[in-house]
Design an enzyme around this catalytic site. Sequence first.
Site, mmCIF file in Angstrom:
data_model
loop_
_atom_site.group_PDB
_atom_site.id
_atom_site.type_symbol
_atom_site.label_atom_id
_atom_site.label_comp_id
_atom_site.label_asym_id
_atom_site.label_seq_id
_atom_site.Cartn_x
_atom_site.Cartn_y
_atom_site.Cartn_z
ATOM 1 N N LYS A 188 3.378 -15.310 2.838
ATOM 2 C CA LYS A 188 3.302 -16.100 1.611
ATOM 3 C C LYS A 188 4.743 -16.470 1.251
ATOM 4 O O LYS A 188 5.257 -16.147 0.178
ATOM 5 C CB LYS A 188 2.610 -15.257 0.510
ATOM 6 C CG LYS A 188 2.268 -16.023 -0.749
ATOM 7 C CD LYS A 188 1.122 -16.991 -0.582
ATOM 8 C CE LYS A 188 0.881 -17.754 -1.874
ATOM 9 N NZ LYS A 188 -0.029 -18.900 -1.719
ATOM 10 N N ASP A 233 -3.159 -18.004 2.297
ATOM 11 C CA ASP A 233 -4.335 -18.670 1.706
ATOM 12 C C ASP A 233 -4.905 -19.699 2.677
ATOM 13 O O ASP A 233 -6.113 -19.835 2.840
ATOM 14 C CB ASP A 233 -4.009 -19.286 0.333
ATOM 15 C CG ASP A 233 -2.615 -19.880 0.257
ATOM 16 O OD1 ASP A 233 -1.863 -19.771 1.242
ATOM 17 O OD2 ASP A 233 -2.279 -20.462 -0.785
ATOM 18 N N ASP A 287 -10.974 -8.146 8.022
ATOM 19 C CA ASP A 287 -12.384 -8.042 7.639
ATOM 20 C C ASP A 287 -13.068 -9.400 7.710
ATOM 21 O O ASP A 287 -14.220 -9.512 8.151
ATOM 22 C CB ASP A 287 -12.515 -7.489 6.213
ATOM 23 C CG ASP A 287 -12.687 -5.976 6.225
ATOM 24 O OD1 ASP A 287 -12.245 -5.352 7.216
ATOM 25 O OD2 ASP A 287 -13.247 -5.425 5.263
ATOM 26 N N ASP A 334 -5.304 -6.485 6.106
ATOM 27 C CA ASP A 334 -6.503 -5.760 5.686
ATOM 28 C C ASP A 334 -7.607 -6.771 5.362
ATOM 29 O O ASP A 334 -8.750 -6.665 5.828
ATOM 30 C CB ASP A 334 -6.138 -4.936 4.433
ATOM 31 C CG ASP A 334 -7.216 -3.952 4.044
ATOM 32 O OD1 ASP A 334 -8.206 -3.834 4.772
ATOM 33 O OD2 ASP A 334 -7.068 -3.305 2.989
ATOM 34 N N TYR A 386 0.815 -1.212 0.000
ATOM 35 C CA TYR A 386 0.000 0.000 0.000
ATOM 36 C C TYR A 386 0.854 1.270 0.000
ATOM 37 O O TYR A 386 0.374 2.356 -0.316
ATOM 38 C CB TYR A 386 -0.940 0.038 1.213
ATOM 39 C CG TYR A 386 -2.024 -1.022 1.186
ATOM 40 C CD1 TYR A 386 -2.252 -1.800 0.064
ATOM 41 C CD2 TYR A 386 -2.823 -1.245 2.293
ATOM 42 C CE1 TYR A 386 -3.228 -2.768 0.047
ATOM 43 C CE2 TYR A 386 -3.815 -2.207 2.283
ATOM 44 C CZ TYR A 386 -4.011 -2.974 1.159
ATOM 45 O OH TYR A 386 -4.982 -3.928 1.141
#
Length: 360
Positions: free
Chosen positions: A195, A227, A255, A251, A146
């Site tokens: 990852k 994942d 959620d 992020d 980001y």
Amino acid sequence: MDKKIAVIAGDGIGPEIVTEAKKILSVIEDKFNHRFEYKEVLMGGISIDVHGVPLTDEALEEAKKSDSVLLGAVGGDVGNSKWYGVEPSLRPEAGLLALRKGLELFANIRPAYLYDELKSACPLRDDIIGDGFDMVIMRELTGGIYFGERNTQEVNGILKATDILTYDEEEIRRIAIRGFDIAMKRKKKVTSVDKANVLDSSRLWRKVVNEVAKDYPNVELEHMLVDNCAMQLVKHPRQFDVILTENMFGDILSDEASMITGSIGMLSSASLGKTKLGLYEPSHGSAPDIAGQNVANPIATILSAAMMLRYSFDLDQEADAIESAVKQVLKEGYRTIDIMSQGCNQVGTKEMGDLIAKRI
Ligand code: NAD
């Protein structure tokens, strides 16, 4: 203990829910013999109305001078409000980004806790929920993809977009330390999510997290690919205590984790930096659709105030008292409209605050 708290009520339901959080803090002052001094700071739409910008330098300085910041929410009805016909840097939410940046808040903590009484709001099966879950997502907030370089260019007539994901070891170390510190106050388990089978930045992440873990021999550390984590959150959420992860993964996972608790009006959050000064706010927005009606759920903000006591002021007992009072009130069947179910007593914002205050 004497502490100075910058209070940013903000817009929409912000002033109503912050009033209830202050009501609770006032009970804590009396019961545990502390003194909290408040400094009201303008941010968001209200600051635009008064000063023409969403956060003034003076307001940021006030926040920096305080021991902690308590925030309601900022913003208006994006489709309708007078604050949105301007460039993005002058909109209410830009104040929040400037505040986070100005306070150098690199660690975002979002608890995902399933209250027994609200189990019916959880979209997971009963056998998966079991006796409930209680985890926090510790997300890196100021680095990663980001904040990396980005551009879109045309190469041989074809548009090509690039976003660069960068972390240095110091950025990883400081968030990892925060994650382990918080695990020490909880069930002492960290799941570091990356990852590492694909990304160099994740391999560095894993290396540094392993180094930090050596200083916390009492904390169990496991590594999990992102994942798999997304899957495990809905398959077996009870296995998690602290999920430690980088900006974009955090992020998305935070959620997902908040969704399985079933109610946005209950979820608190904290953003921390190098010092004890933190920013504490509900995970939800300013809910302009219900502002001024005494129907907003103040619990997320009240629990954010409890996080402030725990993480910025090291007042664990006081934070416990607030959290227990919230559980007690829910157990007794009191609900605001967003979490209302059959057979319960519906109460307004102020009444919910009064009930929690009394139970403390
Ligand atoms: P929102 O979270 O404000 O509202 C979404 C829905 O949840 C609405 O129906 C609302 O009534 C309900 N809701 C939210 N909080 C509630 C509470 N405490 N009690 C009961 N119901 C509640 O999200 P939105 O509608 O997408 O955004 C509204 C404004 O808030 C926008 O201007 C947005 O930019 C801003 N926003 C601010 C923050 C922040 O200040 N940190 C975060 C998110 C959104």
